[in-house]
Motif scaffolding. Structure first.
Motif, PDB file in Angstrom:
ATOM      1  N   LEU A   1       0.857  -1.184   0.000  1.00 15.74           N
ATOM      2  CA  LEU A   1       0.000   0.000   0.000  1.00 15.74           C
ATOM      3  C   LEU A   1       0.890   1.231   0.000  1.00 15.74           C
ATOM      4  O   LEU A   1       1.710   1.402   0.917  1.00 15.74           O
ATOM      5  CB  LEU A   1      -0.877   0.020   1.255  1.00 15.74           C
ATOM      6  CG  LEU A   1      -2.126  -0.861   1.283  1.00 15.74           C
ATOM      7  CD1 LEU A   1      -1.795  -2.328   1.106  1.00 15.74           C
ATOM      8  CD2 LEU A   1      -2.903  -0.653   2.575  1.00 15.74           C
ATOM      9  N   ARG A   2       0.721   2.049  -1.003  1.00 15.24           N
ATOM     10  CA  ARG A   2       1.539   3.256  -1.102  1.00 15.24           C
ATOM     11  C   ARG A   2       0.624   4.478  -1.193  1.00 15.24           C
ATOM     12  O   ARG A   2       0.153   4.840  -2.280  1.00 15.24           O
ATOM     13  CB  ARG A   2       2.474   3.169  -2.318  1.00 15.24           C
ATOM     14  CG  ARG A   2       3.503   2.048  -2.177  1.00 15.24           C
ATOM     15  CD  ARG A   2       4.575   2.033  -3.254  1.00 15.24           C
ATOM     16  NE  ARG A   2       5.730   1.249  -2.797  1.00 15.24           N
ATOM     17  CZ  ARG A   2       6.881   1.135  -3.440  1.00 15.24           C
ATOM     18  NH1 ARG A   2       7.054   1.759  -4.585  1.00 15.24           N
ATOM     19  NH2 ARG A   2       7.873   0.425  -2.952  1.00 15.24           N
ATOM     20  N   PRO A   3       0.343   5.104  -0.052  1.00 22.88           N
ATOM     21  CA  PRO A   3      -0.526   6.293  -0.085  1.00 22.88           C
ATOM     22  C   PRO A   3       0.241   7.493  -0.634  1.00 22.88           C
ATOM     23  O   PRO A   3       1.384   7.725  -0.245  1.00 22.88           O
ATOM     24  CB  PRO A   3      -0.868   6.527   1.394  1.00 22.88           C
ATOM     25  CG  PRO A   3      -0.233   5.423   2.183  1.00 22.88           C
ATOM     26  CD  PRO A   3       0.774   4.754   1.313  1.00 22.88           C
TER      27      PRO A   3
ATOM     28  N   GLY B   1       3.679  -0.875 -10.632  1.00 23.90           N
ATOM     29  CA  GLY B   1       3.469  -0.161  -9.367  1.00 23.90           C
ATOM     30  C   GLY B   1       4.754   0.458  -8.857  1.00 23.90           C
ATOM     31  O   GLY B   1       4.754   1.544  -8.273  1.00 23.90           O
ATOM     32  N   ASP B   2       5.854  -0.230  -9.066  1.00 26.40           N
ATOM     33  CA  ASP B   2       7.160   0.313  -8.656  1.00 26.40           C
ATOM     34  C   ASP B   2       7.413   1.624  -9.380  1.00 26.40           C
ATOM     35  O   ASP B   2       7.765   2.642  -8.768  1.00 26.40           O
ATOM     36  CB  ASP B   2       8.250  -0.712  -8.992  1.00 26.40           C
ATOM     37  CG  ASP B   2       9.636  -0.222  -8.604  1.00 26.40           C
ATOM     38  OD1 ASP B   2       9.767   0.315  -7.484  1.00 26.40           O
ATOM     39  OD2 ASP B   2      10.572  -0.364  -9.418  1.00 26.40           O
ATOM     40  N   ILE B   3       7.200   1.614 -10.679  1.00 23.03           N
ATOM     41  CA  ILE B   3       7.529   2.783 -11.496  1.00 23.03           C
ATOM     42  C   ILE B   3       6.535   3.924 -11.252  1.00 23.03           C
ATOM     43  O   ILE B   3       6.930   5.075 -11.038  1.00 23.03           O
ATOM     44  CB  ILE B   3       7.546   2.390 -12.986  1.00 23.03           C
ATOM     45  CG1 ILE B   3       8.634   1.330 -13.234  1.00 23.03           C
ATOM     46  CG2 ILE B   3       7.783   3.623 -13.859  1.00 23.03           C
ATOM     47  CD1 ILE B   3       8.541   0.631 -14.569  1.00 23.03           C
TER      48      ILE B   3
ATOM     49  N   THR C   1       4.747   4.634  -8.701  1.00 14.47           N
ATOM     50  CA  THR C   1       4.778   5.302  -7.391  1.00 14.47           C
ATOM     51  C   THR C   1       6.005   6.206  -7.231  1.00 14.47           C
ATOM     52  O   THR C   1       5.933   7.210  -6.531  1.00 14.47           O
ATOM     53  CB  THR C   1       4.678   4.287  -6.236  1.00 14.47           C
ATOM     54  OG1 THR C   1       5.616   3.229  -6.441  1.00 14.47           O
ATOM     55  CG2 THR C   1       3.268   3.713  -6.142  1.00 14.47           C
ATOM     56  N   ASP C   2       7.108   5.880  -7.865  1.00 11.71           N
ATOM     57  CA  ASP C   2       8.219   6.859  -7.873  1.00 11.71           C
ATOM     58  C   ASP C   2       7.762   8.116  -8.620  1.00 11.71           C
ATOM     59  O   ASP C   2       8.035   9.241  -8.193  1.00 11.71           O
ATOM     60  CB  ASP C   2       9.476   6.291  -8.559  1.00 11.71           C
ATOM     61  CG  ASP C   2      10.477   5.684  -7.567  1.00 11.71           C
ATOM     62  OD1 ASP C   2      10.027   5.089  -6.567  1.00 11.71           O
ATOM     63  OD2 ASP C   2      11.696   5.792  -7.792  1.00 11.71           O
ATOM     64  N   GLU C   3       7.049   7.911  -9.717  1.00 14.30           N
ATOM     65  CA  GLU C   3       6.515   9.075 -10.441  1.00 14.30           C
ATOM     66  C   GLU C   3       5.573   9.866  -9.517  1.00 14.30           C
ATOM     67  O   GLU C   3       5.665  11.086  -9.414  1.00 14.30           O
ATOM     68  CB  GLU C   3       5.758   8.625 -11.703  1.00 14.30           C
ATOM     69  CG  GLU C   3       5.269   9.806 -12.526  1.00 14.30           C
ATOM     70  CD  GLU C   3       4.304   9.411 -13.652  1.00 14.30           C
ATOM     71  OE1 GLU C   3       4.098   8.211 -13.888  1.00 14.30           O
ATOM     72  OE2 GLU C   3       3.761  10.328 -14.273  1.00 14.30           O
TER      73      GLU C   3
ATOM     74  N   PRO D   1       9.701   2.974   3.701  1.00 13.53           N
ATOM     75  CA  PRO D   1       9.633   4.095   2.749  1.00 13.53           C
ATOM     76  C   PRO D   1       9.733   3.537   1.340  1.00 13.53           C
ATOM     77  O   PRO D   1      10.303   2.466   1.149  1.00 13.53           O
ATOM     78  CB  PRO D   1      10.900   4.901   3.064  1.00 13.53           C
ATOM     79  CG  PRO D   1      11.354   4.475   4.410  1.00 13.53           C
ATOM     80  CD  PRO D   1      10.862   3.072   4.599  1.00 13.53           C
ATOM     81  N   ILE D   2       9.222   4.253   0.343  1.00 14.82           N
ATOM     82  CA  ILE D   2       9.354   3.710  -1.015  1.00 14.82           C
ATOM     83  C   ILE D   2      10.743   4.005  -1.585  1.00 14.82           C
ATOM     84  O   ILE D   2      11.140   3.415  -2.571  1.00 14.82           O
ATOM     85  CB  ILE D   2       8.248   4.191  -1.974  1.00 14.82           C
ATOM     86  CG1 ILE D   2       8.578   5.532  -2.624  1.00 14.82           C
ATOM     87  CG2 ILE D   2       6.875   4.232  -1.333  1.00 14.82           C
ATOM     88  CD1 ILE D   2       7.891   5.684  -3.983  1.00 14.82           C
ATOM     89  N   HIS D   3      11.460   4.922  -0.952  1.00 17.64           N
ATOM     90  CA  HIS D   3      12.768   5.291  -1.517  1.00 17.64           C
ATOM     91  C   HIS D   3      13.834   4.247  -1.226  1.00 17.64           C
ATOM     92  O   HIS D   3      13.628   3.330  -0.423  1.00 17.64           O
ATOM     93  CB  HIS D   3      13.201   6.674  -1.004  1.00 17.64           C
ATOM     94  CG  HIS D   3      13.447   6.743   0.482  1.00 17.64           C
ATOM     95  ND1 HIS D   3      14.522   6.148   1.101  1.00 17.64           N
ATOM     96  CD2 HIS D   3      12.751   7.368   1.472  1.00 17.64           C
ATOM     97  CE1 HIS D   3      14.487   6.413   2.393  1.00 17.64           C
ATOM     98  NE2 HIS D   3      13.408   7.136   2.656  1.00 17.64           N
TER      99      HIS D   3
END
Ligand code: NAD
Ligand code: IPM
Ligand code: MN
Length: 365
Positions: free
Chosen positions: A106-108, A244-246, A248-250, A275-277
């Motif tokens: 889950l990436r809010p 989803g990886d790409i 969400t960085d965007e 964290p997504i980073h």
């Protein structure tokens, strides 16, 4: 409430930001009378250096025995620039996701109003953007068969999904949409890829179970464009591991920075909060990394794994208050930010603790 947390800080800025995330958990425990106990475990480059293995067995054992995991990042420039390395830090992260069955990430994407000016997207396009990504995390081209031809001149990775894998993440996304604005956008590449056609078929078949949810399907290329053109059109976004990886960085640019995006990796057992980073070699050791993604990941842990809604909201309010007071790390500062309001990792952490203490005082009856 008693909870046992394993801290897996990993590499690079993972070490720096996770220390701050843990301080925030400690402060919450103290205020609410919870007892959080901690253990640490190795992963990534740090684990390779110590044991030769990016995911030592002990890390899995400790993780499985815990109530939740606070994760930092993995990665090291040595491997990024050496495509031939067989043992790699990232295998640690992929391995623990798989070992714990953490299929839902889950990436809010939550834009704090104060950061409207920090993004390179115009404020009038951004204001009010609030997206929740459901990124499938244990399948796709990440985990399909991969290899090289005997002459090593041909390489392949297999993009593969099974019906049950799509169904279980889609179910989570539909359920979440029901609690939000009831819009679900499923992102795939069904005009080209067979695995995406299965993905779309499964989501279409489930949609009648959720008549209140407006479902749309977008191809990944168009979705990448729409995300920047009109971020507010999205509520819940459901997609596979790679897309989803790409995306969400965007999408981090909607929230202002990679340093703002938290995530929860969940399955049927212990949840992992990350964290997504990544390990951000370019700023490692400089003390400038934004710790808010780790702090907001800790808030997701409180909410999702521990059911501590009030505590989680308080952490988010403390972040909001620090931003409202004008404090920024370098990545979310803009041209108008005075130099003395640009804080390093630890100083931003201290600000959040201060805000937490004052939010706490206000709420004490
Ligand atoms: P990255 O996310 O580490 O960094 C991308 C950019 O964002 C860099 O300029 C970095 O300075 C900035 N940034 C990231 N987090 C920040 C923060 N908290 N505060 C301020 N700025 C921040 O991605 P990358 O540079 O492509 O990869 C570096 C390494 O990290 C690679 O080895 C990669 O494999 C690994 N990685 C790990 C994870 C993870 O552990 N979840 C995620 C992505 C990348
Ligand atoms: C992330 C990272 C990881 C991924 C890498 C480091 C394996 O980019 O968590 O987003 O691709 O999932
Ligand atoms: Mn990523």
């Amino acid at each position: 409430m008693k909870k046992h947390i394993v801290v897996i800080a990993g590499d690079g800025i993972g070490q720096e930001v996770t220390a701050v995330g843990k301080q925030v958990l400690d402060a919450v425990a103290q205020k609410y009378g919870h007892e959080f106990t901690y253990d640490t475990a190795l992963i990534g480059h740090a684990a390779i250096e110590a044991t030769g293995n990016p995911l030592p067995e002990e890390t899995i054992t400790k993780s499985k025995a815990s109530d939740a995991i606070l994760f930092g990042a993995v990665g090291h420039p040595k491997y990024d620039n050496d495509p031939s390395a067989k043992v790699r830090p990232e295998q640690g992260l992929l391995g623990i996701r798989k070992a714990l069955g953490l299929y839902a990430n889950l990436r809010p994407i939550k834009l704090f109003d104060e950061l409207l000016g920090a993004s390179s997207i115009r404020p009038e396009i951004l204001k009010g953007a609030d997206i929740l990504f459901f990124r499938e995390l244990t399948g796709d081209v990440y985990f399909g068969e991969k290899g090289r031809s005997d002459d090593r001149d041909t390489a392949y990775d297999t993009m593969i999904y099974s019906r049950y894998e799509v169904e279980r993440i889609a179910r989570k996304a539909f359920e979440a949409a029901m609690t939000r604005r009831r819009r679900l956008c499923s992102v795939d590449k069904a005009n080209v890829l067979e695995s995406s056609r299965l993905w779309r078929e499964v989501v279409q078949a489930m949609a009648p179970e959720y008549p209140d949810v407006v479902v749309e399907h977008q191809f990944i290329d168009a979705a990448a464009m729409l995300l920047i053109k009109d971020p507010r059109r999205f509520d819940v976004v459901l997609t596979g591991n790679l897309f989803g990886d790409i995306l969400t960085d965007e999408a981090s640019q909607i929230a202002g920075s990679m340093g703002m995006l938290a995530s929860a990796s969940i399955g049927d057992t212990t949840g992992l909060y990350e964290p997504i980073h990544g390990s951000a070699h370019d700023i490692t050791g400089k003390g400038v990394a934004n710790p808010l993604a780790s702090i907001l990941s800790a808030a997701l842990m409180l909410d999702i794994s521990f059911g501590m809604k009030a505590e989680a909201e308080e952490v988010v309010s403390a972040v909001d208050a620090a931003l409202k007071a004008g404090y920024r790390t370098r990545d979310i500062a803009d041209a108008d930010t005075p130099d003395d309001m640009i804080l390093g990792t630890e100083a931003m952490g201290s600000q959040i603790l201060t805000q937490l203490a004052s939010v706490a005082e206000n709420q004490v009856v």
